[in-house]
Design a protein around this motif. Structure first.
Motif, short mmCIF file in Angstrom:
data_model
loop_
_atom_site.label_atom_id
_atom_site.label_comp_id
_atom_site.label_asym_id
_atom_site.label_seq_id
_atom_site.Cartn_x
_atom_site.Cartn_y
_atom_site.Cartn_z
N ASN A 14 0.77 -1.25 -0.06
CA ASN A 14 -0.06 0.03 -0.02
C ASN A 14 0.79 1.35 -0.11
O ASN A 14 0.72 2.34 0.84
CB ASN A 14 -0.87 0.12 1.22
N ARG A 15 1.81 1.31 -1.00
CA ARG A 15 2.56 2.59 -1.00
C ARG A 15 1.94 3.66 -1.25
O ARG A 15 2.36 4.83 -1.15
CB ARG A 15 3.80 2.43 -2.22
N THR A 16 0.65 3.41 -1.98
CA THR A 16 -0.06 4.78 -2.29
C THR A 16 -1.00 5.06 -1.39
O THR A 16 -1.57 6.20 -1.38
CB THR A 16 -0.74 4.30 -3.77
N GLY A 17 -1.36 4.35 -0.54
CA GLY A 17 -2.46 4.57 0.64
C GLY A 17 -3.60 4.43 0.32
O GLY A 17 -4.53 4.66 1.38
N ASP A 18 -4.06 4.13 -0.64
CA ASP A 18 -5.41 3.85 -0.93
C ASP A 18 -6.15 2.50 -1.60
O ASP A 18 -6.86 2.19 -2.16
CB ASP A 18 -5.92 4.87 -1.82
#
Length: 243
Positions: free
Chosen positions: A169-173
């Motif tokens: 979840n590097r993008t957070g979403d």
């Protein structure tokens, strides 16, 4: 939505060199793997490398009528991205070619769950929390999200391991959906090909028990009935992320 299966394969494996080109029951392990995946009815693409050592993989896939995408040996993320672009996939199933007995129905269940939502930020897998035997693993994700990961990922581990940018979840979403086995946790069994001991087990299953025609539940039933088979490779430790 066009969903395809991308399987990564190379001949330069370290613990068991050219493992997918070894044979059992008159077929290479790669052919067993591709035959099983064909039962899903989805398009299958072999993602291999530009290394000349991988020419036999390209030739075998060609003989079987399976398209091949060739890309970087170490930057496997870019290899998958190239296959997605070339085949214009909206969604992709990632599997690895060291799973010669992968169950098409297990994969299809995950695809059905992914299609039900078709969300760009959905990641579906049966090994977020492992319950299936090793060798039944799949990951499903949006094609555009994988292309975005290819554009943005900078960590070497993310480039090598393809999907860690998504499932970490590097993008957070991102939303992760685990697909557990309704039979409980049977992850102690190894039906994957990584070492000579794994090969001994898989060869026995294919040549002595007709495993090429059996589903995951049937294979586990054999392992439970014959603990001597499980003993062949139960000591093997899976490589950790980054090794």
């Amino acid at each position: 939505m066009k969903i395809g299966i991308i399987t990564q394969a190379r001949a330069t494996s370290t613990r068991l060199p050219a493992k997918v080109l070894l044979t059992a029951g008159g077929k290479t392990y790669l052919q067993h793997h591709l035959d099983r995946l064909a039962e899903t009815g989805l398009p299958v693409i072999v993602a291999t490398t530009t290394n000349p050592d991988d020419e036999p993989i390209v030739e075998l896939a060609g003989e079987l009528g399976v398209p091949v995408f060739r890309g970087s040996e170490l930057d496997v993320l870019s290899r998958f991205a190239g296959a997605i672009r070339e085949h214009e996939l909206d969604g992709a199933v990632r599997v690895t070619s060291d799973c010669p007995l992968i169950d098409a129905a297990v994969v299809a269940e995950g695809v059905e769950a992914f299609r039900a939502e078709a969300a760009d930020n959905l990641y579906v897998s049966n090994c977020i929390q492992r319950t299936y035997p090793r060798g039944m693993d799949y990951e499903i994700f949006s094609g555009p999200r994988l292309l975005q990961a290819d554009a943005d990922a900078t960590l070497p581990a993310d480039r090598e391991h393809v999907t860690s940018y998504l499932h970490q979840n590097r993008t957070g979403d991102m939303r992760l959906l685990n697909m557990p086995w309704d039979r409980g946790d049977l992850s102690k069994y190894r039906l994957t090909l990584d070492t000579p001991d794994d090969r001994q087990l898989l060869t026995a299953l294919i040549e002595d028990f007709g495993a090429a025609e059996l589903n995951c539940a049937d294979l586990v039933a054999i392992m439970e009935k014959h603990p001597e088979l499980h003993a062949l490779n139960e000591h093997i430790e899976q490589k950790k992320l980054g090794e």
